[in-house]
Design a protein around this motif. Structure first.
Motif, PDB file in Angstrom:
ATOM      1  N   PRO A 296       0.830  -1.217   0.000  1.00 25.12           N
ATOM      2  CA  PRO A 296       0.000   0.000   0.000  1.00 25.12           C
ATOM      3  C   PRO A 296       0.861   1.263   0.000  1.00 25.12           C
ATOM      4  CG  PRO A 296      -0.728  -1.554   1.688  1.00 25.12           C
ATOM      5  CD  PRO A 296       0.580  -2.070   1.177  1.00 25.12           C
ATOM      6  N   PHE A 297       0.370   2.289  -0.680  1.00 24.93           N
ATOM      7  CA  PHE A 297       1.063   3.572  -0.741  1.00 24.93           C
ATOM      8  C   PHE A 297       0.015   4.673  -0.803  1.00 24.93           C
ATOM      9  CE2 PHE A 297       3.202   7.003  -3.199  1.00 24.93           C
ATOM     10  CZ  PHE A 297       4.231   7.249  -2.309  1.00 24.93           C
ATOM     11  N   SER A 298       0.140   5.653   0.088  1.00 28.52           N
ATOM     12  CA  SER A 298      -0.853   6.724   0.183  1.00 28.52           C
ATOM     13  C   SER A 298      -0.316   8.020  -0.402  1.00 28.52           C
ATOM     14  CB  SER A 298      -1.242   6.953   1.647  1.00 28.52           C
ATOM     15  OG  SER A 298      -1.831   5.796   2.206  1.00 28.52           O
ATOM     16  N   ILE A 299      -1.147   8.675  -1.208  1.00 26.51           N
ATOM     17  CA  ILE A 299      -0.811   9.994  -1.753  1.00 26.51           C
ATOM     18  C   ILE A 299      -1.730  11.009  -1.078  1.00 26.51           C
ATOM     19  CG2 ILE A 299      -0.681  11.437  -3.806  1.00 26.51           C
ATOM     20  CD1 ILE A 299      -0.265   8.893  -5.446  1.00 26.51           C
ATOM     21  N   HIS A 300      -1.150  11.854  -0.257  1.00 25.26           N
ATOM     22  CA  HIS A 300      -1.932  12.820   0.497  1.00 25.26           C
ATOM     23  C   HIS A 300      -2.131  14.097  -0.308  1.00 25.26           C
ATOM     24  CE1 HIS A 300      -0.175  10.815   4.344  1.00 25.26           C
ATOM     25  NE2 HIS A 300      -1.233  10.163   3.898  1.00 25.26           N
ATOM     26  N   LYS A 301      -3.364  14.502  -0.409  1.00 25.32           N
ATOM     27  CA  LYS A 301      -3.701  15.780  -1.038  1.00 25.32           C
ATOM     28  C   LYS A 301      -3.804  16.857   0.036  1.00 25.32           C
ATOM     29  CE  LYS A 301      -4.327  14.082  -5.240  1.00 25.32           C
ATOM     30  NZ  LYS A 301      -3.519  14.478  -6.418  1.00 25.32           N
ATOM     31  N   GLU A 302      -3.439  18.066  -0.327  1.00 22.58           N
ATOM     32  CA  GLU A 302      -3.457  19.157   0.643  1.00 22.58           C
ATOM     33  C   GLU A 302      -4.857  19.719   0.803  1.00 22.58           C
ATOM     34  OE1 GLU A 302      -1.202  23.409   1.531  1.00 22.58           O
ATOM     35  OE2 GLU A 302      -1.200  22.560  -0.496  1.00 22.58           O
ATOM     36  N   ILE A 329       1.006  20.847   7.113  1.00 16.59           N
ATOM     37  CA  ILE A 329       1.457  20.377   8.427  1.00 16.59           C
ATOM     38  C   ILE A 329       0.254  20.039   9.296  1.00 16.59           C
ATOM     39  CG2 ILE A 329       2.569  21.119  10.575  1.00 16.59           C
ATOM     40  CD1 ILE A 329       4.586  22.627   8.844  1.00 16.59           C
ATOM     41  N   TYR A 330      -0.767  20.884   9.240  1.00 15.68           N
ATOM     42  CA  TYR A 330      -1.965  20.634  10.044  1.00 15.68           C
ATOM     43  C   TYR A 330      -2.780  19.469   9.497  1.00 15.68           C
ATOM     44  CZ  TYR A 330      -6.642  21.256  11.948  1.00 15.68           C
ATOM     45  OH  TYR A 330      -7.859  21.037  12.542  1.00 15.68           O
ATOM     46  N   ASN A 331      -3.077  19.492   8.199  1.00 16.36           N
ATOM     47  CA  ASN A 331      -4.000  18.520   7.627  1.00 16.36           C
ATOM     48  C   ASN A 331      -3.387  17.144   7.385  1.00 16.36           C
ATOM     49  OD1 ASN A 331      -6.620  20.002   7.051  1.00 16.36           O
ATOM     50  ND2 ASN A 331      -5.127  21.417   6.179  1.00 16.36           N
ATOM     51  N   ILE A 332      -2.071  17.084   7.216  1.00 16.14           N
ATOM     52  CA  ILE A 332      -1.436  15.797   6.951  1.00 16.14           C
ATOM     53  C   ILE A 332      -0.691  15.297   8.185  1.00 16.14           C
ATOM     54  CG2 ILE A 332       0.275  14.572   5.556  1.00 16.14           C
ATOM     55  CD1 ILE A 332      -0.450  16.469   3.240  1.00 16.14           C
ATOM     56  N   PHE A 333       0.310  16.042   8.629  1.00 15.94           N
ATOM     57  CA  PHE A 333       1.141  15.543   9.726  1.00 15.94           C
ATOM     58  C   PHE A 333       0.407  15.533  11.061  1.00 15.94           C
ATOM     59  CE2 PHE A 333       4.272  17.016   6.575  1.00 15.94           C
ATOM     60  CZ  PHE A 333       4.959  15.831   6.402  1.00 15.94           C
ATOM     61  N   LYS A 336      -3.310  13.257  10.247  1.00 17.54           N
ATOM     62  CA  LYS A 336      -3.171  11.893   9.738  1.00 17.54           C
ATOM     63  C   LYS A 336      -2.021  11.108  10.379  1.00 17.54           C
ATOM     64  CE  LYS A 336      -5.033  12.388   5.018  1.00 17.54           C
ATOM     65  NZ  LYS A 336      -5.751  13.611   5.035  1.00 17.54           N
ATOM     66  N   LEU A 337      -0.951  11.792  10.778  1.00 15.14           N
ATOM     67  CA  LEU A 337       0.273  11.085  11.176  1.00 15.14           C
ATOM     68  C   LEU A 337       0.733  11.406  12.589  1.00 15.14           C
ATOM     69  CD1 LEU A 337       2.296  11.648   7.860  1.00 15.14           C
ATOM     70  CD2 LEU A 337       0.903   9.663   8.478  1.00 15.14           C
ATOM     71  N   ALA A 338      -0.116  12.011  13.387  1.00 11.80           N
ATOM     72  CA  ALA A 338       0.308  12.458  14.720  1.00 11.80           C
ATOM     73  C   ALA A 338       0.720  11.311  15.636  1.00 11.80           C
ATOM     74  CB  ALA A 338      -0.807  13.278  15.373  1.00 11.80           C
ATOM     75  N   ASP A 339       0.191  10.108  15.388  1.00  8.30           N
ATOM     76  CA  ASP A 339       0.500   8.963  16.255  1.00  8.30           C
ATOM     77  C   ASP A 339       1.698   8.162  15.767  1.00  8.30           C
ATOM     78  OD1 ASP A 339      -0.779   8.048  13.969  1.00  8.30           O
ATOM     79  OD2 ASP A 339      -1.716   6.341  15.006  1.00  8.30           O
ATOM     80  N   LYS A 340       2.404   8.653  14.757  1.00  3.83           N
ATOM     81  CA  LYS A 340       3.512   7.899  14.163  1.00  3.83           C
ATOM     82  C   LYS A 340       4.813   8.689  14.248  1.00  3.83           C
ATOM     83  CE  LYS A 340       0.403   5.755  10.782  1.00  3.83           C
ATOM     84  NZ  LYS A 340       0.307   4.488  11.513  1.00  3.83           N
ATOM     85  N   ILE A 341       5.918   7.958  14.259  1.00  2.00           N
ATOM     86  CA  ILE A 341       7.214   8.597  14.110  1.00  2.00           C
ATOM     87  C   ILE A 341       7.536   8.648  12.623  1.00  2.00           C
ATOM     88  CG2 ILE A 341       8.502   6.431  14.403  1.00  2.00           C
ATOM     89  CD1 ILE A 341      10.702   8.165  15.743  1.00  2.00           C
ATOM     90  N   LEU A 342       7.990   9.794  12.164  1.00  2.00           N
ATOM     91  CA  LEU A 342       8.234   9.999  10.738  1.00  2.00           C
ATOM     92  C   LEU A 342       9.706   9.772  10.422  1.00  2.00           C
ATOM     93  CD1 LEU A 342       7.193  10.922   7.965  1.00  2.00           C
ATOM     94  CD2 LEU A 342       7.682  13.271   8.661  1.00  2.00           C
ATOM     95  N   VAL A 343       9.967   8.904   9.447  1.00  2.00           N
ATOM     96  CA  VAL A 343      11.323   8.627   8.988  1.00  2.00           C
ATOM     97  C   VAL A 343      11.500   9.268   7.620  1.00  2.00           C
ATOM     98  CG1 VAL A 343      12.977   6.835   8.337  1.00  2.00           C
ATOM     99  CG2 VAL A 343      11.424   6.454  10.257  1.00  2.00           C
ATOM    100  N   LEU A 344      12.561  10.060   7.465  1.00  2.00           N
ATOM    101  CA  LEU A 344      12.827  10.681   6.176  1.00  2.00           C
ATOM    102  C   LEU A 344      14.323  10.915   6.046  1.00  2.00           C
ATOM    103  CD1 LEU A 344      11.912  14.469   6.270  1.00  2.00           C
ATOM    104  CD2 LEU A 344      12.052  13.045   8.306  1.00  2.00           C
TER     105      LEU A 344
END
Length: 387
Positions: A296-302, A329-333, A336-344
């Protein structure tokens, strides 16, 4: 006496009801002080020798003897170890500062290590992801995670800078992604740079790496070492936390994806489509890649809406916050992703973009490559740091 017997007793206290704390306000930030700061409402407080550590409740703190670990650290050799386990390993290793810094090379993460001994020092991860800002003069605040946080609770009060060269840079040139030097918009507050440590008693900074000539490795050895390290770190991260990884067409993210080959079912993969469109390489390359591996791969729209309370805290929590990015930052991170650690990938700091000539880089060349050849302030900073 064993290390377990030597473990200090931590006193955590809360100034009022934790339920009243808005957890977005200065979230995961910290302050270290030499006297109580009662105004830091609702934060955890630990006293380590003569120092008071204040930390937002969402920031993990581990303490063993007079060593304090702030944030997350990972061991690629033993991915099952947690922050506390690794801190014990660091303390057990012993030795002086030189031995400590050499031992720390094998770790990765987003952390600060504070050693509250008679000769106290503090430093962060090699990339400086867990930032440290510090007061250069006498103050009840020693250091903290943001300069505006330090200024808010400083005593005596710290104010904004007014010198003309800095003001011209700040007003006409500064871009948040290319701040130059170790100074800040505040009088008497500096930024601790990567690979540097702060001697707290003297408020002096010393560079601890490189501590010897950098040795060349052949390609095979370099690949083997890098692969072993990246695979171990990724396993350590995924073992401990719900993980998300942004993947684009760039080398960094695809290398991290390759290092996570055995962990793909445990990672949320995505890319942010910020007005890029389906034909942009950062969208269609990872989309095709994940189709080929069947994951699976998600493409986030702003989205454009931003909660005003979030906007208020975002602009207050980070000094010089870039407001143009707040929507995604508000709508995606956040949403959608507040409960995850982000690796980049953050390998830009290791890339040399000044070119091969002249062999000894000049301040003018540095400023020009950074896009600031018209700023006298940047020229002076580059002159200070060119060596």
């Amino acid at each position: 006496m064993s290390l377990e017997e030597m473990k200090i007793q931590l006193e955590r206290k809360t100034s009022g009801s934790a339920q009243k704390l808005d957890r977005l306000h200065y979230r995961r930030q910290f302050l270290i002080a030499v006297e109580p700061v009662e105004e830091v409402y609702g934060w955890d407080c630990m006293k380590i020798n003569r120092y008071f550590l204040y930390a937002h409740p969402d920031l993990e703190i581990n303490c063993f003897t007079h060593f304090v670990l702030i944030g997350n650290i990972y061991d690629y050799e033993v991915p099952e170890k947690n922050n506390g386990d690794i801190l014990v390993d660091i303390v057990k290793h012993g030795g002086g500062r030189r031995e400590l810094f050499s031992f720390m090379k094998k770790y990765a993460g987003c952390y600060v290590l504070f050693i509250a001994s008679d000769k106290p020092i503090i430093f962060h991860d090699a990339r400086g992801l867990r930032e440290i800002y510090y007061c250069t003069g006498e103050n009840r605040i020693v250091c903290g995670s943001q300069p505006n946080l330090i200024a808010e609770y400083s005593r005596p009060s710290i104010t904004h800078r007014t010198d003309q060269a800095f003001f011209d840079f700040y007003k006409n040139f500064a871009r948040d992604s290319q701040w130059v030097g170790d100074e800040t918009p505040y009088m008497g507050i500096k930024h601790l740079l990567p690979n540097h440590s702060l001697d707290i008693n003297s408020r002096t900074v010393f560079r601890y790496w490189p501590d010897e000539p950098v040795r060349k490795l052949n390609v095979r050895d370099s690949v083997e070492r890098s692969c072993s390290f990246l695979k171990g770190i990724m396993k350590s991260v995924v073992n401990r936390q719900s993980t998300a990884m942004a993947v684009t067409a760039g080398n960094d993210s695809r290398i991290l994806l390759a290092a996570s080959r055995e962990l793909v079912k445990d990672i949320y993969f995505f890319v942010n489509d910020i007005n890029l469109g389906p034909s942009h390489p950062d969208i269609y390359v990872p989309e095709r890649l994940f189709k080929s591996i069947g994951q699976p791969f998600s493409i986030h729209k702003e989205d454009t809406g931003v909660d005003e309370k979030f906007r208020e805290y975002y602009q207050k929590n980070v000094c010089l916050a870039e407001s143009s990015r707040i929507s995604y930052i508000y709508n995606i991170f956040h949403k959608k992703l507040a409960d995850k650690i982000l690796v980049l990938g953050v390998s830009e700091i290791g890339r040399l973009f000044f070119g091969k000539e002249p062999r000894k880089v000049t301040a003018l060349r540095m400023a020009s490559k950074l896009g600031y050849e018209g700023s006298s302030y940047v020229l002076s900073q580059c002159e200070s740091f060119k060596n």
